[in-house]
Design a protein around this motif. Structure first.
Motif, PDB file in Angstrom:
ATOM      1  N   MET A 279      -5.862   3.830   8.010  1.00 57.76           N
ATOM      2  CA  MET A 279      -6.969   3.464   7.134  1.00 57.76           C
ATOM      3  C   MET A 279      -7.083   1.982   6.838  1.00 57.76           C
ATOM      4  O   MET A 279      -8.150   1.524   6.432  1.00 57.76           O
ATOM      5  CB  MET A 279      -6.879   4.272   5.836  1.00 57.76           C
ATOM      6  N   SER A 280      -6.031   1.221   7.034  1.00 59.66           N
ATOM      7  CA  SER A 280      -6.129  -0.213   6.767  1.00 59.66           C
ATOM      8  C   SER A 280      -6.171  -0.987   8.078  1.00 59.66           C
ATOM      9  O   SER A 280      -5.709  -0.521   9.122  1.00 59.66           O
ATOM     10  CB  SER A 280      -4.951  -0.698   5.921  1.00 59.66           C
ATOM     11  N   ARG A 281      -6.724  -2.173   8.024  1.00 60.09           N
ATOM     12  CA  ARG A 281      -6.808  -3.070   9.167  1.00 60.09           C
ATOM     13  C   ARG A 281      -6.148  -4.374   8.750  1.00 60.09           C
ATOM     14  O   ARG A 281      -6.752  -5.245   8.119  1.00 60.09           O
ATOM     15  CB  ARG A 281      -8.275  -3.296   9.543  1.00 60.09           C
ATOM     16  N   GLY A 282      -4.851  -4.483   9.033  1.00 52.81           N
ATOM     17  CA  GLY A 282      -4.123  -5.656   8.591  1.00 52.81           C
ATOM     18  C   GLY A 282      -2.947  -5.954   9.483  1.00 52.81           C
ATOM     19  O   GLY A 282      -2.396  -5.068  10.148  1.00 52.81           O
ATOM     20  N   MET A 283      -2.555  -7.211   9.476  1.00 53.71           N
ATOM     21  CA  MET A 283      -1.444  -7.663  10.306  1.00 53.71           C
ATOM     22  C   MET A 283      -0.142  -7.728   9.518  1.00 53.71           C
ATOM     23  O   MET A 283      -0.133  -8.090   8.353  1.00 53.71           O
ATOM     24  CB  MET A 283      -1.752  -9.049  10.884  1.00 53.71           C
ATOM     25  N   LYS A 284       0.937  -7.386  10.192  1.00 52.78           N
ATOM     26  CA  LYS A 284       2.265  -7.650   9.643  1.00 52.78           C
ATOM     27  C   LYS A 284       2.586  -9.129   9.761  1.00 52.78           C
ATOM     28  O   LYS A 284       3.232  -9.718   8.895  1.00 52.78           O
ATOM     29  CB  LYS A 284       3.327  -6.861  10.415  1.00 52.78           C
ATOM     30  N   SER A 285       2.143  -9.717  10.859  1.00 55.41           N
ATOM     31  CA  SER A 285       2.513 -11.098  11.157  1.00 55.41           C
ATOM     32  C   SER A 285       1.409 -11.770  11.964  1.00 55.41           C
ATOM     33  O   SER A 285       0.793 -11.137  12.838  1.00 55.41           O
ATOM     34  CB  SER A 285       3.824 -11.115  11.962  1.00 55.41           C
TER      35      SER A 285
ATOM     36  N   GLY B 231      -4.210  -4.386  -5.234  1.00 57.22           N
ATOM     37  CA  GLY B 231      -4.676  -5.678  -5.700  1.00 57.22           C
ATOM     38  C   GLY B 231      -4.363  -6.829  -4.779  1.00 57.22           C
ATOM     39  O   GLY B 231      -4.982  -7.890  -4.890  1.00 57.22           O
ATOM     40  N   HIS B 232      -3.400  -6.654  -3.896  1.00 62.06           N
ATOM     41  CA  HIS B 232      -3.144  -7.736  -2.946  1.00 62.06           C
ATOM     42  C   HIS B 232      -3.345  -7.306  -1.500  1.00 62.06           C
ATOM     43  O   HIS B 232      -3.632  -8.143  -0.634  1.00 62.06           O
ATOM     44  CB  HIS B 232      -1.729  -8.315  -3.120  1.00 62.06           C
ATOM     45  N   GLU B 233      -3.227  -6.018  -1.203  1.00 60.05           N
ATOM     46  CA  GLU B 233      -3.311  -5.567   0.185  1.00 60.05           C
ATOM     47  C   GLU B 233      -4.662  -5.905   0.810  1.00 60.05           C
ATOM     48  O   GLU B 233      -4.742  -6.471   1.899  1.00 60.05           O
ATOM     49  CB  GLU B 233      -3.054  -4.054   0.247  1.00 60.05           C
ATOM     50  N   THR B 234      -5.739  -5.579   0.104  1.00 61.16           N
ATOM     51  CA  THR B 234      -7.081  -5.843   0.628  1.00 61.16           C
ATOM     52  C   THR B 234      -7.320  -7.330   0.804  1.00 61.16           C
ATOM     53  O   THR B 234      -7.804  -7.783   1.854  1.00 61.16           O
ATOM     54  CB  THR B 234      -8.139  -5.243  -0.314  1.00 61.16           C
TER      55      THR B 234
ATOM     56  N   ASP C  62     -14.579  -7.566  10.819  1.00 60.38           N
ATOM     57  CA  ASP C  62     -13.150  -7.242  10.967  1.00 60.38           C
ATOM     58  C   ASP C  62     -12.528  -7.089   9.580  1.00 60.38           C
ATOM     59  O   ASP C  62     -11.586  -7.788   9.222  1.00 60.38           O
ATOM     60  CB  ASP C  62     -12.438  -8.340  11.757  1.00 60.38           C
ATOM     61  N   GLY C  63     -13.094  -6.162   8.798  1.00 58.41           N
ATOM     62  CA  GLY C  63     -12.694  -6.007   7.410  1.00 58.41           C
ATOM     63  C   GLY C  63     -11.344  -5.343   7.241  1.00 58.41           C
ATOM     64  O   GLY C  63     -10.760  -4.797   8.181  1.00 58.41           O
ATOM     65  N   PRO C  64     -10.824  -5.372   6.020  1.00 59.64           N
ATOM     66  CA  PRO C  64      -9.471  -4.868   5.744  1.00 59.64           C
ATOM     67  C   PRO C  64      -9.360  -3.353   5.669  1.00 59.64           C
ATOM     68  O   PRO C  64      -8.257  -2.821   5.645  1.00 59.64           O
ATOM     69  CB  PRO C  64      -9.135  -5.493   4.390  1.00 59.64           C
ATOM     70  N   SER C  65     -10.484  -2.654   5.628  1.00 58.71           N
ATOM     71  CA  SER C  65     -10.456  -1.188   5.542  1.00 58.71           C
ATOM     72  C   SER C  65     -11.079  -0.599   6.799  1.00 58.71           C
ATOM     73  O   SER C  65     -12.262  -0.839   7.082  1.00 58.71           O
ATOM     74  CB  SER C  65     -11.205  -0.708   4.296  1.00 58.71           C
ATOM     75  N   ARG C  66     -10.305   0.187   7.542  1.00 62.24           N
ATOM     76  CA  ARG C  66     -10.837   0.809   8.761  1.00 62.24           C
ATOM     77  C   ARG C  66     -11.583   2.099   8.445  1.00 62.24           C
ATOM     78  O   ARG C  66     -12.574   2.416   9.099  1.00 62.24           O
ATOM     79  CB  ARG C  66      -9.698   1.135   9.738  1.00 62.24           C
ATOM     80  N   MET C  67     -11.100   2.859   7.481  1.00 63.06           N
ATOM     81  CA  MET C  67     -11.726   4.135   7.165  1.00 63.06           C
ATOM     82  C   MET C  67     -11.290   4.605   5.788  1.00 63.06           C
ATOM     83  O   MET C  67     -10.289   4.127   5.253  1.00 63.06           O
ATOM     84  CB  MET C  67     -11.395   5.179   8.231  1.00 63.06           C
ATOM     85  N   GLU C  68     -12.073   5.517   5.222  1.00 62.02           N
ATOM     86  CA  GLU C  68     -11.745   6.147   3.948  1.00 62.02           C
ATOM     87  C   GLU C  68     -11.595   7.646   4.164  1.00 62.02           C
ATOM     88  O   GLU C  68     -12.365   8.254   4.913  1.00 62.02           O
ATOM     89  CB  GLU C  68     -12.846   5.882   2.908  1.00 62.02           C
ATOM     90  N   ALA C  69     -10.621   8.237   3.483  1.00 61.54           N
ATOM     91  CA  ALA C  69     -10.343   9.669   3.641  1.00 61.54           C
ATOM     92  C   ALA C  69     -11.009  10.477   2.546  1.00 61.54           C
ATOM     93  O   ALA C  69     -11.065  10.053   1.386  1.00 61.54           O
ATOM     94  CB  ALA C  69      -8.833   9.909   3.626  1.00 61.54           C
ATOM     95  N   ARG C  70     -11.507  11.635   2.920  1.00 61.80           N
ATOM     96  CA  ARG C  70     -12.095  12.565   1.976  1.00 61.80           C
ATOM     97  C   ARG C  70     -11.661  13.992   2.325  1.00 61.80           C
ATOM     98  O   ARG C  70     -11.238  14.263   3.451  1.00 61.80           O
ATOM     99  CB  ARG C  70     -13.630  12.483   1.996  1.00 61.80           C
ATOM    100  N   LEU C  71     -11.792  14.883   1.362  1.00 59.33           N
ATOM    101  CA  LEU C  71     -11.511  16.302   1.548  1.00 59.33           C
ATOM    102  C   LEU C  71     -12.766  17.081   1.170  1.00 59.33           C
ATOM    103  O   LEU C  71     -13.277  16.929   0.058  1.00 59.33           O
ATOM    104  CB  LEU C  71     -10.331  16.740   0.667  1.00 59.33           C
ATOM    105  N   LEU C  72     -13.268  17.897   2.074  1.00 61.25           N
ATOM    106  CA  LEU C  72     -14.478  18.656   1.787  1.00 61.25           C
ATOM    107  C   LEU C  72     -14.203  19.754   0.767  1.00 61.25           C
ATOM    108  O   LEU C  72     -13.227  20.493   0.892  1.00 61.25           O
ATOM    109  CB  LEU C  72     -15.036  19.277   3.069  1.00 61.25           C
ATOM    110  N   VAL C  73     -15.087  19.842  -0.223  1.00 64.34           N
ATOM    111  CA  VAL C  73     -14.950  20.905  -1.223  1.00 64.34           C
ATOM    112  C   VAL C  73     -16.029  21.966  -1.055  1.00 64.34           C
ATOM    113  O   VAL C  73     -16.076  22.933  -1.805  1.00 64.34           O
ATOM    114  CB  VAL C  73     -14.982  20.324  -2.655  1.00 64.34           C
ATOM    115  N   GLU C  74     -16.908  21.772  -0.071  1.00 61.80           N
ATOM    116  CA  GLU C  74     -17.867  22.803   0.304  1.00 61.80           C
ATOM    117  C   GLU C  74     -18.251  22.579   1.760  1.00 61.80           C
ATOM    118  O   GLU C  74     -17.996  21.515   2.325  1.00 61.80           O
ATOM    119  CB  GLU C  74     -19.107  22.775  -0.586  1.00 61.80           C
ATOM    120  N   ASP C  75     -18.848  23.593   2.387  1.00 64.93           N
ATOM    121  CA  ASP C  75     -19.245  23.475   3.786  1.00 64.93           C
ATOM    122  C   ASP C  75     -20.363  22.444   3.928  1.00 64.93           C
ATOM    123  O   ASP C  75     -21.269  22.358   3.084  1.00 64.93           O
ATOM    124  CB  ASP C  75     -19.730  24.813   4.326  1.00 64.93           C
ATOM    125  N   VAL C  76     -20.300  21.667   5.013  1.00 64.42           N
ATOM    126  CA  VAL C  76     -21.307  20.652   5.309  1.00 64.42           C
ATOM    127  C   VAL C  76     -21.607  20.700   6.805  1.00 64.42           C
ATOM    128  O   VAL C  76     -20.686  20.833   7.619  1.00 64.42           O
ATOM    129  CB  VAL C  76     -20.818  19.240   4.927  1.00 64.42           C
TER     130      VAL C  76
END
Length: 407
Positions: free
Chosen positions: A392-398, A246-249, A289-303
């Motif tokens: 996965m995130s695109r954010g600065m510490k400082s 709720g606050h990270e993004t 320059d959005g806050p999310s660089r990528m999303e993770a997924r797990l394949l449940v069938e061959d693609v």
């Protein structure tokens, strides 16, 4: 000329600027097997969007890893973390995901968020006023973080004065959930943060049972229209996710956006001269320059994708930062243009896992951008930004900034 592409995504220069690296992969190997991370990385907008629509790319990736890829000793050590994360709706597929999201979604609907505007404006104004006498400050710590942290704390029912403790817990969890490196004890830190947070939330659940309030945790505790009823573990996990997400993004969207405005003064002046552009400005920051660089997924069938054969059980990273600068979709993709419209970015994902808090994040960014530009026309980057070393995130510490008119 073809260039050799290595697999070091978290190299320091690529944390600061990942876009040229992702562009190279998007052009030369858009579906790339990264041996370093034992994962497929998907870079084209068309492919990312298709994967987000395809149930073969499952979000349910915590439970399979815990049950199939860890030793008995590892499972014993990490069980407390698993018991929280396994109930996070972002790590669930329908129907479990649908059941949890249905209960929380009303609090983040466009109608509900529109009612929050006066409070968001007040929080932004008070946060900026608290910095009025400062010649310099850390934009992330002192401005971009407190705004969404206060808002989400109030939504859940957490006293705003306790937000600093929640930031510590969130920072500890961040190193695990978003895939950090360079921190040997990150699993232990994340687990300790989760345990402390869940203990706090368990006390809040008990209080909500005795004295329900107008907040999310009370609504979850007293939900009557779900079957089966939510367990305490599901309530705790859902609120922990909201505290974290709720606050990270929003923090990153606000900070990354203001940084880009300071790097592109002509775009900043454009918004100053036409405040109605703030809506498209936020969409462009999500793309550029959005806050999310990528999303993770797990394949449940061959693609098979672009001639690459991916197998059930493979990890897949859908690279939003690459998709959002795909020249097949966006004209002049490496140019910041706050008038860009339409803007079919995937900065908030797509489909059933489209970011739950996207309307609130947009509102907070819109209000913050205009308020900062109005109140701090002399703001400038001081240099020395540091980035979270996360996949996965695109954010600065400082992000150190100065008020040039005070010099």
């Amino acid at each position: 000329m073809t260039m050799t592409v290595d697999d070091e995504i978290l190299r320091s220069d690529r944390l600061a600027d990942p876009y040229s690296y992702f562009a190279l992969l998007r052009e030369q190997d858009p579906v790339h097997w990264n041996e370093r991370y034992r994962s497929w990385f998907v870079h084209k907008h068309e492919d990312v969007l298709a994967a987000l629509r395809n149930p073969a790319f499952s979000s349910d990736r915590v439970r399979p890893v815990f049950s199939d890829r860890l030793s008995e000793e590892q499972r014993a050590a990490r069980r407390p973390t698993f018991e929280v994360l396994s109930h996070w709706m972002v790590f669930l597929d329908p129907p479990e995901h649908t059941r949890l999201r249905k209960l929380v979604q009303p609090a983040f609907s466009p109608k509900a968020v529109a009612k929050m505007r006066p409070r968001v404006e007040q929080v932004v104004r008070e946060t900026i006023e608290s910095l009025a006498d400062r010649d310099s400050f850390d934009f992330v710590r002192d401005l971009a973080y407190p705004i969404p942290a206060i808002i989400v704390a109030e939504l859940i029912g957490v006293p705003a004065e306790e937000r600093d403790q929640f930031k510590k817990w969130s920072d500890d969890i961040l190193t695990l959930v978003f895939g950090a490196e360079g921190q040997a004890d990150r699993r232990e830190l994340a687990q300790r943060g989760l345990l402390e947070l869940t203990g706090y939330l368990r006390d809040m659940i008990a209080k909500a049972r005795r004295e329900p309030q107008d907040d999310i945790i009370s609504s979850l505790v007293h939900a009557r229209d779900v079957e089966p009823p939510l367990s305490d573990e599901e309530i705790i996990s859902t609120c922990a996710l909201l505290v974290f997400g709720g606050h990270e993004t929003s923090t990153n969207l606000i900070a990354n956006g203001i940084r880009q405005f300071l790097l592109h003064p002509a775009q900043m002046e454009l918004l100053r001269n036409d405040r109605a552009l703030v809506t498209t400005a936020v969409e462009e920051m999500l793309r550029f320059d959005g806050p999310s660089r990528m999303e993770a997924r797990l394949l449940v069938e061959d693609v098979t994708l672009r001639g690459k054969h991916m197998h059930a059980g493979d990890n897949v990273l859908l690279v939003q930062s690459a998709a959002n600068r795909d020249p097949d979709v966006f004209a002049n993709p490496d140019t910041l243009d706050i008038t860009r419209n339409p803007n079919p970015h995937v900065g908030f994902g797509f489909g059933v896992h489209h970011c739950l808090g996207n309307f609130l994040a947009r509102l907070e960014a819109q209000v913050a951008y205009l308020a900062v530009l109005d109140a701090m026309p002399d703001l400038a980057l001081a240099g020395g930004e540091t980035w979270h070393p996360t996949m996965m995130s695109r954010g600065m510490k400082s992000m150190p900034v100065v008020r040039t008119g005070r010099r």
